[in-house]
Design an enzyme around this catalytic site. Sequence first.
Site, mmCIF file in Angstrom:
data_model
loop_
_atom_site.group_PDB
_atom_site.id
_atom_site.type_symbol
_atom_site.label_atom_id
_atom_site.label_comp_id
_atom_site.label_asym_id
_atom_site.label_seq_id
_atom_site.Cartn_x
_atom_site.Cartn_y
_atom_site.Cartn_z
ATOM 1 N N HIS A 134 2.827 -10.723 -4.101
ATOM 2 C CA HIS A 134 3.618 -9.570 -3.562
ATOM 3 C C HIS A 134 3.109 -9.100 -2.260
ATOM 4 O O HIS A 134 1.981 -8.911 -2.078
ATOM 5 C CB HIS A 134 3.496 -8.496 -4.994
ATOM 6 C CG HIS A 134 4.540 -7.512 -4.748
ATOM 7 N ND1 HIS A 134 5.208 -7.090 -5.930
ATOM 8 C CD2 HIS A 134 4.893 -6.809 -3.787
ATOM 9 C CE1 HIS A 134 6.077 -5.959 -5.526
ATOM 10 N NE2 HIS A 134 5.762 -5.764 -4.330
ATOM 11 N N LEU A 135 4.071 -9.087 -1.493
ATOM 12 C CA LEU A 135 3.596 -8.753 -0.096
ATOM 13 C C LEU A 135 2.879 -7.341 -0.135
ATOM 14 O O LEU A 135 3.278 -6.207 -0.771
ATOM 15 C CB LEU A 135 4.797 -8.604 0.615
ATOM 16 C CG LEU A 135 4.667 -8.418 2.290
ATOM 17 C CD1 LEU A 135 4.142 -9.538 3.031
ATOM 18 C CD2 LEU A 135 6.009 -7.758 2.972
ATOM 19 N N HIS A 136 1.915 -7.160 0.442
ATOM 20 C CA HIS A 136 0.963 -5.939 0.849
ATOM 21 C C HIS A 136 0.302 -5.705 2.123
ATOM 22 O O HIS A 136 -0.290 -6.826 2.263
ATOM 23 C CB HIS A 136 0.103 -5.688 -0.555
ATOM 24 C CG HIS A 136 -0.802 -6.468 -0.741
ATOM 25 N ND1 HIS A 136 -0.370 -7.665 -1.310
ATOM 26 C CD2 HIS A 136 -2.063 -6.559 -0.462
ATOM 27 C CE1 HIS A 136 -1.585 -8.407 -1.236
ATOM 28 N NE2 HIS A 136 -2.666 -7.827 -0.828
ATOM 29 N N TRP A 137 0.260 -4.531 2.546
ATOM 30 C CA TRP A 137 -0.693 -4.281 3.788
ATOM 31 C C TRP A 137 -2.301 -3.697 3.025
ATOM 32 O O TRP A 137 -2.037 -2.907 2.351
ATOM 33 C CB TRP A 137 0.033 -3.295 4.644
ATOM 34 C CG TRP A 137 0.652 -4.108 5.703
ATOM 35 C CD1 TRP A 137 0.492 -4.464 6.876
ATOM 36 C CD2 TRP A 137 2.072 -4.388 5.422
ATOM 37 N NE1 TRP A 137 1.889 -5.027 7.709
ATOM 38 C CE2 TRP A 137 2.774 -4.834 6.472
ATOM 39 C CE3 TRP A 137 3.276 -3.938 4.330
ATOM 40 C CZ2 TRP A 137 4.137 -5.235 6.679
ATOM 41 C CZ3 TRP A 137 4.446 -4.591 4.480
ATOM 42 C CH2 TRP A 137 4.840 -5.025 5.737
#
Length: 172
Positions: free
Chosen positions: A126-129
């Site tokens: 899951h995309l995350h910064w």
Amino acid sequence: MGKGFKGVYDHFLWSSKRKQYVKNVKKAKKHKCILCAIRNGKLKSIVIYKGDDYFVLMNIYPYNLGHLMVVPNKHVTGFINLDRRIVRNLMTGVQKAMKLIKLTYNPDGFNVGLNIGEYGGASIDHLHWQIVPRYKREAGFMESTADTRVVPETLDEIQKDLLKNVSKVWKK
Ligand SMILES: [Zn+2]
């Protein structure tokens, strides 16, 4: 909200608490996606802000004081093909999360990053910064050994500090 993680946090100070850490990792592994589980309230974590397109989470294994994550609400795994509107809102989220850290801890720098794909070092699909504040005098509160990081406040204290400034950053 943050109380349940006291044991996890302690791990970074005393490795005798490792058992608790392993227990928490096992609990997290039961979920297909940790970040979706957190978003759905099925996995306990410390959410600092919830918006229409993203939420901001405290990293419970912080690299540094004030370490946050900005996560799209939707389960997306890539960045290149993301809708432009979502990108704009996510980048605003990153900017605001940085502002929140700046207001709260006044760091001297930042590392902001995306890890994408197994070979990009992503441990969660899951995309995350990751938003890691950097401080001039890090040696004072950041241990350099691989297994132990020392952050001068407990997760509960950090959460309290950050929440004080949330309404200044995300204005209604
Ligand atoms: Zn997800």
